[in-house]
Enzyme design. Structure first.
Site, mmCIF file in Angstrom:
data_model
loop_
_atom_site.group_PDB
_atom_site.id
_atom_site.type_symbol
_atom_site.label_atom_id
_atom_site.label_comp_id
_atom_site.label_asym_id
_atom_site.label_seq_id
_atom_site.Cartn_x
_atom_site.Cartn_y
_atom_site.Cartn_z
ATOM 1 N N THR A 66 0.837 -1.278 0.000
ATOM 2 C CA THR A 66 0.086 -0.075 -0.033
ATOM 3 C C THR A 66 0.780 1.366 -0.123
ATOM 4 O OG1 THR A 66 -1.581 -1.198 1.262
ATOM 5 C CG2 THR A 66 -1.992 1.055 1.137
ATOM 6 N N TYR A 160 5.666 -11.363 5.280
ATOM 7 C CA TYR A 160 4.927 -10.919 4.290
ATOM 8 C C TYR A 160 4.333 -11.788 3.262
ATOM 9 C CZ TYR A 160 2.326 -7.156 1.811
ATOM 10 O OH TYR A 160 1.243 -6.283 1.459
ATOM 11 N N LYS A 189 2.258 -11.336 8.116
ATOM 12 C CA LYS A 189 1.043 -10.743 7.574
ATOM 13 C C LYS A 189 0.445 -11.757 6.557
ATOM 14 C CE LYS A 189 -0.876 -6.674 5.181
ATOM 15 N NZ LYS A 189 -0.566 -5.363 4.599
#
Length: 346
Positions: A66, A160, A189
């Protein structure tokens, strides 16, 4: 923390809601704007960071997907991290950690970025799995890659796992069980919706869950992930409505501590429903949608501030925002309601 082969066990980040912050760039029409690489807008970045932590967010993830990390130059990474560490510290939020993302394929380059992130004030590294050669990559190769990074990393490492941006690279739950035992790997995550795989990691009896935390990358999965042993979310919608997402996290933990009632569960389900409505925008448009919403709802940043090919925001006249405006205005009212309740409670 562990580094350079040390066996010291690192600690995971504090439990709570984290936001994968967008990176703000100056808007079209400003004097410093250029179409190739519009400069960072650090003033807006800091305003957004403080908006988040004042809304109860536990920490920030900077330079993740993001955060458009693949568009950011090395010197800009340092500027961004230093500026946000200073903004948080100066405002009295020294206890809010910064997790710095890396998105490289090369181990040495990944380690260099982690070192620079540490020097700039980050406390953790969130390392994207190397997916360029995903079809030919074995689980053994993934495990060895992350082990090499973690062995030498000066920061605790979070894995991740985001198949959507890594050529559909798949990390098996059994590989997570192996990597979770590393003293310098402290969590993950999981940015996918495969709930059974999330359960096989978050509820695995083979993992020390005091040392290895599972965060969902999808706020629309927050309640079910909490129920199966995940600790929280690193969530995009919380970048627009922090109190809404934090409220669900707090409700779950408070009701769990006192003994969860049917009324508690009904309230949490309703709040999860409201979050899911808003997350549809994040799932469809990612950082473009987040910037659009931050600008339209709160006047933070500019939806025209971005780097190609993401510059420009929603096309004017195509009616895209009108598809989301009712849901987002409702979430804004809810955010303001929770803010008022928080203020009265102090």
């Amino acid at each position: 923390m562990a580094s350079n082969g040390s066996k010291t066990q690192a600690s995971p980040p504090p439990q709570g809601i984290y936001v994968p912050s967008p990176t703000f760039f100056v808007a079209e029409g400003t004097s410093s704007y250029n179409t190739t690489s519009p400069p960072l807008d650090l003033e807006t970045q800091s305003k957004h960071s403080l908006f988040l932590v004042e809304g109860g967010v536990r920490g920030l993830v900077l330079l993740g997907s993001t955060g458009e990390a693949i568009f950011i130059k090395p010197e800009e990474r340092v500027q961004l991290l230093k500026s946000q560490r200073k903004a948080l510290d100066d405002a009295g939020f020294k206890d809010r950690p910064i997790i710095a993302g890396t998105a490289t394929q090369n181990i040495d380059e990944t380690l260099q970025l982690i070192k620079e992130s540490k020097d700039a004030g980050a406390e953790y590294a969130m390392v994207l799995s190397p997916g360029y050669f995903a079809p030919a990559t074995s689980q053994s190769g993934i495990a060895k890659w992350f082990t090499q990074v973690a062995d030498r990393s000066p920061l605790p490492v979070m894995i991740y796992h985001y198949p959507g941006v890594t050529n559909n690279l798949f990390i098996a739950p059994s590989t997570f069980e192996q990597l979770a035992a590393h003293p310098n790997i402290v969590g993950t995550k999981l940015s996918h919706g495969i709930i059974d795989d999330q359960a096989l990691i978050a509820a695995s009896p083979k993992i020390d869950h005091e040392h290895f935390y599972v965060f969902t990358g999808l706020g629309q999965n927050l309640l079910p992930v909490l129920a199966i042993g995940g600790v929280a979310a690193i969530d995009g919608l919380a970048g627009v409505f922090p109190r809404v997402v934090v409220r669900l996290f707090d409700m779950f933990n408070q009701s769990l501590a006192k003994g969860m009632s049917k009324k508690d569960m009904d309230e949490m389900r309703l709040l999860q429903f409201r979050i899911c409505e808003g997350e549809k925008l994040v799932a469809r448009w990612g950082v473009v949608g987040m910037k659009e919403a931050c600008d339209r709802i709160w006047g933070l940043g500019s939806r025209t501030g971005g780097r190609l090919p993401l510059a420009g925001g929603f096309e004017e006249g195509d009616g895209e925002w009108s598809k989301w405006s009712k849901v987002f205005e409702g979430l804004k009212d809810l955010e303001n309601q929770f803010k008022s309740e928080d203020t009265k409670g102090k």
